[in-house]
Design a protein around this motif. Structure first.
Motif, PDB file in Angstrom:
ATOM      1  N   ARG B  19       0.767  -1.265  -0.041  1.00  0.00           N
ATOM      2  CA  ARG B  19       0.192   0.169  -0.020  1.00  0.00           C
ATOM      3  C   ARG B  19       0.836   1.170  -0.122  1.00  0.00           C
ATOM      4  NH1 ARG B  19      -4.204  -1.687   4.105  1.00  0.00           N
ATOM      5  NH2 ARG B  19      -3.729   0.331   5.130  1.00  0.00           N
ATOM      6  N   ARG B 204       2.917  19.089  -6.610  1.00  0.00           N
ATOM      7  CA  ARG B 204       2.286  19.470  -5.128  1.00  0.00           C
ATOM      8  C   ARG B 204       1.199  18.494  -4.801  1.00  0.00           C
ATOM      9  NH1 ARG B 204       3.937  24.966  -6.506  1.00  0.00           N
ATOM     10  NH2 ARG B 204       1.620  25.332  -7.074  1.00  0.00           N
ATOM     11  N   ALA B 205       0.332  18.412  -5.901  1.00  0.00           N
ATOM     12  CA  ALA B 205      -0.895  17.626  -5.449  1.00  0.00           C
ATOM     13  C   ALA B 205      -0.608  16.168  -5.097  1.00  0.00           C
ATOM     14  CB  ALA B 205      -1.571  17.769  -6.602  1.00  0.00           C
ATOM     15  N   THR B 207       2.147  15.211  -3.933  1.00  0.00           N
ATOM     16  CA  THR B 207       2.832  15.170  -2.729  1.00  0.00           C
ATOM     17  C   THR B 207       1.881  15.140  -1.573  1.00  0.00           C
ATOM     18  OG1 THR B 207       4.309  16.520  -3.845  1.00  0.00           O
ATOM     19  CG2 THR B 207       4.737  16.143  -1.160  1.00  0.00           C
ATOM     20  N   HIS B 208       0.790  15.634  -1.725  1.00  0.00           N
ATOM     21  CA  HIS B 208      -0.320  15.457  -0.929  1.00  0.00           C
ATOM     22  C   HIS B 208      -0.941  14.121  -0.708  1.00  0.00           C
ATOM     23  CE1 HIS B 208      -1.571  19.242   0.927  1.00  0.00           C
ATOM     24  NE2 HIS B 208      -1.141  19.794  -0.280  1.00  0.00           N
ATOM     25  N   TRP B 234      11.412  11.501   1.891  1.00  0.00           N
ATOM     26  CA  TRP B 234      10.384  11.864   2.838  1.00  0.00           C
ATOM     27  C   TRP B 234       9.389  10.877   3.049  1.00  0.00           C
ATOM     28  CZ3 TRP B 234       7.232  16.786   1.366  1.00  0.00           C
ATOM     29  CH2 TRP B 234       6.569  17.301   2.531  1.00  0.00           C
ATOM     30  N   ARG B 236       6.122  10.320   4.357  1.00  0.00           N
ATOM     31  CA  ARG B 236       5.086  11.467   4.689  1.00  0.00           C
ATOM     32  C   ARG B 236       4.243  10.961   5.816  1.00  0.00           C
ATOM     33  NH1 ARG B 236       3.028  15.685   2.895  1.00  0.00           N
ATOM     34  NH2 ARG B 236       1.343  15.251   2.336  1.00  0.00           N
ATOM     35  N   THR B 238       1.451   9.346   6.353  1.00  0.00           N
ATOM     36  CA  THR B 238       0.118   9.253   6.535  1.00  0.00           C
ATOM     37  C   THR B 238      -0.437   7.781   6.864  1.00  0.00           C
ATOM     38  OG1 THR B 238       0.380   8.744   4.204  1.00  0.00           O
ATOM     39  CG2 THR B 238      -0.352  11.044   4.740  1.00  0.00           C
ATOM     40  N   GLY B 239      -1.572   7.877   7.270  1.00  0.00           N
ATOM     41  CA  GLY B 239      -2.039   6.385   7.483  1.00  0.00           C
ATOM     42  C   GLY B 239      -1.737   5.866   8.864  1.00  0.00           C
ATOM     43  N   ASN B 241       0.352   5.482  11.485  1.00  0.00           N
ATOM     44  CA  ASN B 241       0.987   6.230  12.587  1.00  0.00           C
ATOM     45  C   ASN B 241       2.635   6.364  12.161  1.00  0.00           C
ATOM     46  OD1 ASN B 241      -1.326   6.655  13.948  1.00  0.00           O
ATOM     47  ND2 ASN B 241      -1.058   4.536  15.064  1.00  0.00           N
ATOM     48  N   GLN B 243       5.608   8.228  11.637  1.00  0.00           N
ATOM     49  CA  GLN B 243       5.821   9.989  11.765  1.00  0.00           C
ATOM     50  C   GLN B 243       6.567  10.204  10.628  1.00  0.00           C
ATOM     51  OE1 GLN B 243       5.509  12.042  14.400  1.00  0.00           O
ATOM     52  NE2 GLN B 243       4.138  10.617  14.771  1.00  0.00           N
ATOM     53  N   ARG B 246      12.155  13.009   7.247  1.00  0.00           N
ATOM     54  CA  ARG B 246      12.915  13.595   6.271  1.00  0.00           C
ATOM     55  C   ARG B 246      14.303  13.413   6.256  1.00  0.00           C
ATOM     56  NH1 ARG B 246      10.904  18.754   2.981  1.00  0.00           N
ATOM     57  NH2 ARG B 246       8.760  18.886   3.403  1.00  0.00           N
TER      58      ARG B 246
END
Lengths: 297, 270
Positions: B19, B204-205, B207-208, B234, B236, B238-239, B241, B243, B246
């Motif tokens: 994932r 940028r999008a 990267t989100h 990096w 990120r 997300t998801g 937990n 952290q 970078r």
């Protein structure tokens, strides 16, 4: 002020969290969802960007029956014909219907994750109109929205921000443990509060707020009553005089006032005053001429 | 496949992170070595791979992969690799030459409302099929080289983002697989802040959206023989937990590999 965001009980409130790619505002959004759930409010999420399991992973398990996820993540455009809610359905009537389908006695909160998705597929003006209708409609007590500011033109971000009653912009701090939230809150009375706060969110979604080391940004603007701090309080010296003090002060003669007393004291040659004794030496070359002759004295 | 990068990313062909949405990007440098790394990595891990090649022909990718120890022709014959010759197909569609099956995927280049739905459906079908056949121990993978070419072909940023969103929803969430995409940023600086159709806006999008971002940059001081550039990794966060974290490395690409080192610790410097 961050933690008060939810307690703003004015109906029809709209809280907007603005973030950039550097720091995601989604965790703050989750924190607000969690708070709403704990207060027993029904939370309806329009999830465009994150699947359900990811969004409710850290939420309080005891309240998950109040959490309603409307899945617009797997099929937001109707390509695979799987989802019930697509981005085309983003209208006040459709959302009101969704919310009322599972209506409970308690107030409900609408969470849009994220508005960037909606704005990308709809005209901004139309989105704003629908949001305004939702706020006036009364079916939702509050709206929470997430907007990625770096994906849109400044005008669009500004338009959506004007609609919100509270705008929170999150930016990272260098050490990454904390982030800064710039909050501006507009009350119905027209009062605008602005504040900057350092915050961090732990894994179980507890919010800790640090006071900002530099207090310069901590300005509260209030258009009607300006509370000014008295600069004369807490002085280490006395600015006022009592009558006795004033008399004593007036008695004191100032050093450079030429009084009669002083004049006589200066003119009278005092005993033992200094005198210059000079006996010329044989080798001295004495000039008879007055050395100050050329001076115009 | 670069063993050093695997240890930095804490992964190996035997233990593939599922994932993941991996975003590769470059600015004034070439990140395609990372793309070749991921292609050979996932093939070695036994994953079913769908590769959309918009930049080079199959023979080019094959030649590079052979140096990294993977045979793309064999993988394609085995059915492990589905290679979409998007470079030739999109050119053919533009020139109105052929009406082959592949070319139909690129009808978006002509249709009045350009959307990448056909391409998504093809990718999804080829990868879902794999899951039905094989044991689902190894996740399916989509690799796109590269998305900014689509912008040059006239597809809007919005349509590309819809495509990547659907790929993420279908492959990462439903099939437990991974997506690797490359975006090239060629603009000098961010002066086109309000330009809706720029590759930096796409970047940028994405990267989100991504879970792991590797962005390659050239050295500020210009070309150097011993250090080819720097890559910022990096996570990120997300998801689950993880952290957000970078790290910056400098790299040098060799014939059959690449070495990564902390900035300033190149063997030519020390």
């Amino acid at each position: 002020m961050l933690s008060e965001g939810l307690q703003a009980t004015e109906p029809g409130g709209f809280l907007l969290i603005r973030d950039t790619a550097c720091y995601s505002g989604r965790r703050l959004l989750k924190y607000y969802i969690n708070c709403a759930l704990k207060r027993g409010e029904a939370v309806h999420v329009l999830g465009f960007e994150v699947p359900e399991h990811e969004l409710c992973a850290e939420l309080d398990r005891n309240y998950l029956h109040l959490f309603h996820y409307h899945n617009a993540y797997t099929d937001p455009l109707g390509w695979t014909k799987q989802s019930s809610f697509t981005v085309k359905h983003f209208s006040a009537t459709e959302i009101t219907r969704l919310v009322q389908e599972t209506q409970q006695a308690t107030a409900s909160v609408l969470v849009i994750d994220s508005l960037s998705w909606v704005v990308r597929h709809h005209d901004t003006v139309a989105v704003c109109q629908e949001l305004q209708k939702l706020r006036k409609g009364g079916s939702v007590r509050m709206i929470f929205g997430l907007l990625h500011t770096d994906l849109h033109q400044q005008g669009i971000v500004g338009t959506v921000s004007h609609l919100a009653s509270t705008v929170i912009s999150v930016t990272p701090v260098n050490n990454a443990r904390y982030a800064v939230a710039k909050i501006s809150q507009r009350k119905k009375s027209g009062k605008v509060m602005q504040k900057e706060e350092f915050f961090s969110l732990t894994e179980d979604l507890t919010l800790s707020i640090e006071t900002k080391p530099n207090q310069s940004g901590n300005v509260e603007t209030d258009l009607h009553t300006k509370s000014e701090v008295d600069p004369m309080s807490n002085l280490t010296f006395n600015l006022r005089l009592s009558e006795v003090e004033r008399e004593a002060k007036e008695k004191v003669a100032l050093p450079f006032v030429f009084s009669e007393e002083k004049k006589s004291a200066l003119l009278r040659p005092g005993r033992g005053s200094g005198r210059i004794m000079y006996e010329p030496d044989a080798n001295d070359d004495i000039d008879e001429e007055d050395p100050d002759d050329d001076l115009d004295v | 496949m670069f063993a050093e990068l695997n240890s930095i990313l804490n992964t190996s062909p035997d233990d593939v992170t599922q994932r993941e949405f991996i975003l590769l990007s470059d600015r004034k440098a070439d990140a395609s070595f990372l793309l070749h790394h991921f292609l050979s990595f996932y093939l070695k891990a036994g994953c079913k791979v769908c590769f959309v090649g918009l930049v080079q022909s199959f023979s080019h990718y094959n030649a590079v992969a052979q140096r990294l120890g993977v045979n793309l022709v064999q993988a394609r014959e085995k059915g492990q690799l589905v290679f979409v010759e998007a470079l030739k197909a999109s050119a053919a569609v533009m020139l109105n030459e052929s009406s082959s099956d592949v070319a139909q995927l690129f009808d978006y280049l002509r249709s009045p409302v350009p959307e990448l739905r056909a391409l998504f459906e093809f990718v999804c079908a080829s990868l879902s099929q794999a899951e039905a056949e094989a044991d689902s121990s190894s996740p399916p993978v989509l690799i796109v080289d590269d998305l900014s070419v689509l912008l040059s072909l006239g597809v809007s940023v919005r349509a590309v983002l819809d495509f990547t969103h659907y790929c993420q929803a279908a492959i990462c969430s439903r099939l437990q697989g991974s997506v690797v995409t490359l975006v090239r940023c060629d603009d000098e600086d961010d002066d086109d802040e309000d330009d809706d159709e720029s590759s930096s806006r796409l970047l940028r999008a994405l990267t989100h959206q991504c879970t792991l971002s590797l962005s390659v940059k050239g050295l500020q001081t210009g070309y150097c023989r011993d250090i080819h550039g720097q890559v910022e990794i990096w996570w990120r966060g997300t998801g689950e937990n993880v952290q957000s974290q970078r790290k910056i490395f400098q790299y040098k690409v060799y014939d059959k590999g690449a070495s990564f080192f902390a900035p300033g610790t190149s063997s030519a410097v020390l």
